[in-house]
Each structure stands twice: as C-alpha cells, then as structure tokens.
Design an enzyme around this catalytic site. Structure first.
Site, PDB file in Angstrom:
ATOM      1  N   HIS A 212       4.048  38.694  25.981  1.00 15.53           N
ATOM      2  CA  HIS A 212       4.969  37.765  25.169  1.00 15.53           C
ATOM      3  C   HIS A 212       3.126  37.155  23.985  1.00 15.53           C
ATOM      4  O   HIS A 212       3.231  36.320  24.109  1.00 15.53           O
ATOM      5  CB  HIS A 212       5.329  36.668  26.235  1.00 15.53           C
ATOM      6  CG  HIS A 212       6.228  36.741  25.886  1.00 15.53           C
ATOM      7  ND1 HIS A 212       7.802  36.684  25.502  1.00 15.53           N
ATOM      8  CD2 HIS A 212       6.450  34.301  25.941  1.00 15.53           C
ATOM      9  CE1 HIS A 212       8.356  36.231  25.328  1.00 15.53           C
ATOM     10  NE2 HIS A 212       7.606  34.650  25.351  1.00 15.53           N
TER      11      HIS A 212
ATOM     12  N   SER B 290       9.914  34.476  22.019  1.00 15.85           N
ATOM     13  CA  SER B 290      10.692  34.207  22.590  1.00 15.85           C
ATOM     14  C   SER B 290      12.153  33.443  22.367  1.00 15.85           C
ATOM     15  O   SER B 290      12.714  33.839  21.985  1.00 15.85           O
ATOM     16  CB  SER B 290       9.716  33.295  23.442  1.00 15.85           C
ATOM     17  OG  SER B 290      10.055  32.913  25.134  1.00 15.85           O
TER      18      SER B 290
ATOM     19  N   ASP C 125       5.800  43.663  27.920  1.00 12.84           N
ATOM     20  CA  ASP C 125       6.051  41.838  28.266  1.00 12.84           C
ATOM     21  C   ASP C 125       7.120  41.985  29.204  1.00 12.84           C
ATOM     22  O   ASP C 125       8.678  42.603  29.466  1.00 12.84           O
ATOM     23  CB  ASP C 125       6.693  41.386  27.143  1.00 12.84           C
ATOM     24  CG  ASP C 125       7.355  40.334  26.952  1.00 12.84           C
ATOM     25  OD1 ASP C 125       7.412  39.196  27.599  1.00 12.84           O
ATOM     26  OD2 ASP C 125       8.495  39.484  25.992  1.00 12.84           O
TER      27      ASP C 125
END
Length: 805
Positions: A521, A370, A490
């Site tokens: 994620h 991320s 995602d």
C-alpha cells in the site's frame, strides 16, 4: 540497472529546435558556432549552479570526452562524435566511468541501460537532436535529466517570465518555471448541498489552496485536487478503542432468500443556500504545513494549483464522517464544482463574503492513495463536468470489497478488527477543536451507532449500506479519464477494487491507464526504475492544459512490474481479458492438481491447541509459513495442499482465479479460505522497497527531498510465495446477499473467485492450491472445534494465463 521510461515523447526536429530555444539552450548567437563549439556551449549551460563563464568552463573541464582526455583537451584537436557525446552524457546523467561503465564503450552502456542514443552526429541539426533527446533521458534517480537540471536551479531564471509566457512546455510536459517560494496559500469554505450534522445549515468545507503567484497577474491555472480525510488529523486512540474483537466464532445466520439490495436514496431536505451578501477576491486565512503528496508539490512548480480538502466531519469543517457514503462524495464534488465556478465558497464560517476560484481555468484532476484515491474514484462516478482526469492509487471502488469478502467480515491487511465505524471515528477530526466537538458530539455518537448497526459486521452479507458505497453502480456516469495505480501485493485495498474498476470502464468512451507494481500500500513516485512523475506530468499537461502531446498513446494501457526480475516493467493491452487462455486443474487424492477430474474425499480441521492459537494470532507471518510449508507444523492438519507438476516454461497468471469446492462441515456454519501459491525455491522481492539513497530524489529547486527506492531481490531464497487468496462464508453459496441453509455433515458445492492477480510463475515452479478455513490475518478466528471434508468429485480450479514473450 534497467531504466524504464514511458514519459518521453518523440518530437520533430523543428519542434525540438523551437523547444530548445524556449528553454534557452539555443539562441541566435550559439547557433552560429560549429557543432563542436555548440556542444561545449550546451555543456556549460547544463551547469546552472555555475554563475560565471569561468566556473562553467571549470565544470566542463571535469568531464572526460575520451578515456584519456577531458573535454577542453579533446575539442582542441577533434570534433564531437557520438562516442564523445555519449561518454559525456553518461557522466552528466550520473554514471561514473570505470565504475559504472567502460569509458571506451559509452554507446554499449546506453544500449544496456535501454537509454535512447543516436549513432549519427555530422552537423548542428544532428547535435541538437542528440541534445534534445539527452535532456529527456532518464537518470539513475528515475527522473529525466531536464528535471535533474531543474532541481539544480536551471529554471530559476524563468521565474521572472511574465505570466503570459507561462506555462513553458518541453517534450510535452510542463516545466518548473513557477517559484515555489512565492506561492499563495489561502483557506476558503466551500458550501456543499448537505446538512450531515443536522444543524439546519449547509455544511461548509475547509478547503486549502496553494496557487502560483502568477495567478494574481491574470494567469488561470488548472488544479490538482486531493480529497484527504486525514489532512486535518486522525483519532488513532479512539479508533483503536473501537476496533472489533476478531477472536470470536463465526455466527450462524438464519436462512434468508433476500432480493438483491439497493441503496436507499437520501430524501432528507437540504437547507437553502446561504445568501451571498458580498464578493471578494481575498481570502481571510492562510495555512502552513507540508504537502500531503510530493507529486502535488512537483506539479505546483509546473503551473498546477494544488487544493486539499478533508471533507465533512473534519477539523474546521461542518458535518459528520460517513465512511464512503454518497454524502462524502457530494462534499468532494462540491469543491470541484466551486473550482469550475458552479458553487459558492465563503471566506469564513460566518459567511461574511463569498469568494470565487477566479484564478482557476476550471480543469481539475484528482490525486492520492487509499482513501484519497477512493474519493477521486467516487467523484469520477458522478460525472461532475470539470473533473477531467483522476490518478487513483490503491483506491477502493466498492467498500464491501474493502471490509468484506464472500459474506465474511475481512480485515484490511494489517488492521484486524477495523471496520467502517472505526474508520469513521478515526477520520472525525472535529474532535481536534474542543468547543466544536462538544457541540456536535451527540449527533456524531448517533451517526456512529447507525453505521455500526447498518454495516452488519456479524452478518457479513451485501446489504443496502454497502450498496450505497459501491461506486461500481455508477460507472455509467464517468466522463473523466482515469489512471489507476495499484500494488500487486496490496492486502489493505485488495486488487478486486482496481480489477473491477478497470473492467467496468472498458465499454465507456473514456481513456484509462493501469499501472500495477510489486508493492503493498505505497506511492511509487520515488522509484528508480520508472519515470512515474514525468508520466503523470505528460498526462496532466495534456488533460488540464490541453497540450496535444500524445500522452494517450505514449503511456501503455497496462504497465506491470515483473515479480522475478529487478527494474523490469512489461506493457500489455489488457488485464485478464480475452487474450488470455484458461486452464482448469482438478485436485486429486495424491494432493496434485491434474488435468482430469478425480474422486475421493479429504478432510482438514479448524482448531488449534491454545498455545499454538495464541502464538499465531500475533505472528501472522509465522502462521502463513506454517500453513504453506511442506514441513510438519501445527497447521498441517488444518489445510489441504494441491500442486501442479513443475512448469516447463514461464507463464503470466492473471485475472481472477475461480474455484469450486464441494464442502461439508461438522457445524451448522462455516467458511472456506483459499490461497494460490508459487512453490519453488527462488530469490523473491523483499516486502518493501529498498532505500537506494536517503533523500536521493529531489522533487524540485528548493523543494523536499525523498528517499530513492526500488524493489530488490532478497539475498536468500524462499521456498514459496502466496500469489493470491479468497474467502467465502458457506452460507453465502448462492450470492453475497442471500443467506443459505447449512446443515452439518451435508456437502454443498461452493464456487467463488479469488482476488485478482498478475504474476509471473517461473519454469520449474509449481502452482499450489491451499484450502483451509480460518484466516488468522483477515477473518474472525473463533478457534472452534470444526472439521471440513472436501469432495474431490466436482472440485476444480480455473486460472487465466498468457505466455511470457
């Protein structure tokens, strides 16, 4: 069970013998034994928790060599054979005879599992080859057996090796011969060539280091560096307070044929560097706390130092958070430069003494998911010299593609109303130190106002603010090799981010690898079906320690987890490249997707009764079901659904689907959303991995345990699944930065690409195209009284595909 192993390499018999000696499975004494005697000796060494010969013999006696005989009984009258070897091997790997496999057919089980085995075992050389390959064979935890032995303490005696004999390499990978109980933890403050808080001094960045004790004895080690803005805490309540209301109408914008925007270069003078009055090798502070990423912990015991730095605007650092700007990148690269000896760090904020990374060999990799992977990507696009590789997981390559899509403010999946200003606030952890925050609060509030204004949430167009946060602009600078990992489901960091990065790097002289999994994620280093940690060990041992282990060819260029079969991964050479074929479909009045163009018009609405609107705004899964189902719902008149005929064979759909939709709306503003859908009853993967065993995977001797997980098919069938989606503001028909006129009742052709995909569509299923307006989970949702008309003449969908071999 299927085990997929990509982190093991093939070694010559000479190399195998040398490496087996290095890790103390063979020596001059046991090589004098007969093959069967040597086999028994090797088995005893595979029980490192046994500290006496009697205990080793006891544990070996617990293994069956035939369906009826234990090893001691068997070797009293027979020699080791492939059948007896692999019956014992399967037990050591963690499989139970009679439960997991037929004890009379161990070779058949090895074949079913896809595990390597040898059918010849005549002499000592054959036995050593079998044993070497067995040590690197994958277990039901997804780890090679040698790593399982490590978690049981096999390499603990190696901790006392002199630093000059480390690292220890086996099968191309660094082994855990560094004692995690003796690591050195220290804090330094790297000086960046920035002054983002405008206090007249360069920003100092708190940087946390965990390095092996052997570095004090002269060993210089490579570094795994994670730039994590979350590492010093987050302001969740402040972020929630700033979250934008999405229950508002889409704004009409004044037409503006603006040129393509470009970022404004930073021209604020940077203060001079602090003078270096003294140099020390001793840090003034240490720290506690767990690792942010268990992969880093795994790598630390293998001779990689681990470094964390939260960056500007975080607790105990200077500066302000700027959400993806060049300043954040420069802060992160400053740490890399310090690790390479090209920047200054101090032991404290007073800059009492400078401290060098004298223990580093200068080679740096970056890891993280991320925002962490995003900063790794950003650093790679600067070409900072000693960054050798990055492992970017679920990373942003263009912040516009994170918070915007097609001229619209689009929420990261699960976070409606979040935007750049919200994230900057959440990560501004200088609030955690009250006195520091009191001093800096006015500057932070001014900077936050600037972000809120420049990001232009109501406009949604691509502007200079977003161009400054588009790392794709600087791909020509990349020199680091890149491993990209991304979830095919995602919807937080959407797939366009990794697709554009993958394709943008193709013409550059760098190595790139791509792993696409079925998750959202998430991290994947605790999957059962993939030896991810071993793969990354192989990669980093090559990139940072310079071991010529064949990692670049051993790891597939593109590795994709199948969405229809458990524990199945496919290797490809590209994603959405020229080896795919294109198919164009045309929507028809009969709501089919046909091979020939059609004519006619179809209409849909974008308004719900208040009760339905209030229900769906808090039940996004329910809204999705109502949107896609064939059954009548409150959403039936709010979308158009077109389907192909059932497929006669499986296909892989991949790349970016493109749609052209001639649309008219009853208002002077509007948007279009599109989903591609797999229609067909099937058991599909659960949205999140299933926990196979709590704390079922151990990352090392006396290290943290983690849940062992795997994607499993749901028990019940579902009638459909969204494959991908996309959105467009009708006033951004030409491009993302130009605002076009929109006259109510006038038909305009709108062409745009959906988010990329890699999806196996099964025979008998139908590909569906769903056209609608408001996306309850991602767009603003003003619930205006609007209707849309689609002119079928000119409407089309183009997809890329390849056959399933």
């Amino acid at each position: 069970m299927k085990l997929n192993q990509f982190g093991r390499i093939t070694a010559s018999r000479q190399q195998q013998r040398q490496e087996l000696a290095t890790i103390r499975f063979i020596d001059d004494e046991n090589l004098k034994l007969t093959p069967t005697e040597l086999w028994v000796d090797l088995l005893g060494r595979a029980f490192p928790e046994a500290h006496t010969l009697a205990m080793k013999q006891q544990m070996v006696a617990g293994l069956l060599a035939t369906p009826e005989e234990a090893v001691p009984e068997y070797v009293a009258h027979a020699a080791v054979t492939p059948t007896s070897f692999y019956l014992v091997a399967l037990q050591l790997l963690g499989f139970e005879p009679g439960t997991d496999f037929d004890a009379a057919q161990p070779l058949a089980k090895m074949k079913t599992l896809g595990l390597p085995f040898h059918e010849e075992l005549q002499d000592t050389a054959d036995l050593l080859e079998c044993w070497y390959d067995f040590l690197v064979t994958q277990t039901p935890t997804g780890q090679p057996f040698i790593d399982v032995l490590a978690t049981r303490g096999y390499f603990a005696p190696f901790y006392s090796l002199p630093a000059s004999q480390k690292p220890v390499i086996f099968n191309g990978k660094a082994m855990p011969v560094f004692d995690p109980a003796k690591v050195i933890r220290e804090v330094v403050y790297v000086e960046a060539p920035l002054d983002t808080d405008h206090d007249g001094q360069r920003d100092l960045l708190r940087t946390e280091i965990i390095r092996p004790a052997e570095t004090t004895a002269g060993l210089r080690v490579p570094v795994v560096y994670t730039a994590s803005p979350y590492n010093e805490g987050t302001n969740d309540q402040l972020g929630e307070h700033l979250t934008h209301n999405v229950d508002v109408p889409l704004k009409r914008r004044t037409p503006d044929h603006a040129p393509q925007p470009h970022a404004h270069p930073e021209d604020t003078p940077v203060p001079t560097a602090r003078p270096v009055r003294a140099i020390t090798k001793t840090a003034a502070a240490s720290f506690t706390g767990e690792f942010a990423y268990t992969l880093n912990e795994y790598l630390l015991t293998r001779g990689f130092a681990v470094v964390y730095s939260a960056g500007i605007g975080t607790r105990d650092s200077d500066g302000l958070r700027t959400c993806g700007s060049a300043a954040e990148t420069l802060a992160a690269t400053s740490v890399i430069e310090w690790l390479g000896g090209k920047r200054t760090a101090f032991t404290d904020h007073a800059a009492t003494a400078a401290i060098q990374a004298w223990w580093s060999n200068g080679n740096v990799a970056m890891t993280g998911k991320s925002y962490l992977g995003t900063l790794a990507t950003a650093c790679a696009t600067t070409g900072v010299p000693n960054l050798k590789t990055i492992i970017s997981e679920a990373a942003i390559s263009n912040w516009y593609d994170y918070y915007r899509d097609g001229g619209l403010a689009i929420a990261p999946g699960g976070f409606p109303g979040e935007d750049a200003d919200v994230l900057a606030t959440e990560c501004f952890s200088r609030t955690k130190q009250a006195a520091d925050f009191h001093r800096i609060k006015p500057q932070f509030e001014t900077a936050l106002q600037n972000i809120s204004r420049e990001m232009d949430r109501e406009g949604g167009t691509y502007n200079a603010f977003w161009d400054a946060r588009n790392y794709l602009n600087d791909l020509h600078n990349v020199t680091a090799d890149i491993v990209m990992v991304h979830g095919l489901n995602d919807w937080n960091v959407k797939l366009r981010n990794v697709f554009n990065l993958w394709n943008g790097l193709k013409e550059l002289p760098v190595k790139q690898k791509l792993i696409l999994h079925q998750g959202q994620h998430i991290y994947i280093n605790n999957f059962q079906s993939l030896d991810f940690s071993a793969m990354m060990n192989l990669w980093l041992t090559h990139k940072l320690y310079g071991v010529n282990n064949g990692a670049e060819t051993a790891l597939p260029d593109v590795l994709v987890q199948d969405n229809t079969q458990e524990e199945t991964w496919h290797a490809f050479s590209d994603w959405g490249g020229t080896d795919c074929s294109q198919t164009t479909y045309f929507p028809t009045p009969e709501h089919t997707l046909a091979a020939a163009p059609a004519t006619g018009q179809l209409s849909y609405n974008d308004h719900l009764a208040t009760a339905d609107f209030d229900h769906y705004r808090v039940d996004i899964p329910g809204w999705t079901t109502a949107l896609l189902t064939d059954k009548p719902t409150a959403m039936t008149s709010n979308r158009l659904v077109f389907k192909t005929q059932p497929l006669d064979h499986d296909v892989f759909l991949e790349g970016q689907p493109q749609v052209t939709l001639p649309l008219a709306t009853t208002l002077d503003h509007g948007l279009v959303s599109v989903m591609l859908v797999d229609y067909g009853a099937a058991r599909r993967f659960n949205a999140t991995p299933t926990v196979l065993k709590r704390r079922g995977i151990d990352h090392g001797f006396h290290l943290r345990e983690e849940d062992l997980v795997e994607f499993k098919l749901a028990k019940k069938e579902t009638p459909f699944k969204m494959i991908t989606k996309g959105h467009r503001n009708l006033q951004n028909r030409t491009n993302l930065w130009q605002t076009d006129e929109l006259v109510a009742g006038t038909t305009y052709p709108v062409t745009f690409t959906l988010q990329p995909m890699f999806y196996r569509l099964k025979a008998g299923h139908q590909l569906g195209l769903v056209v609608y307006a408001t996306d309850m989970g991602m767009t603003v949702r003003g619930n205006e009284r609007a209707s849309y008309t689609l002119d079928l003449a000119g409407a089309q969908l183009t997809v890329q595909s390849r056959p399933v071999v």
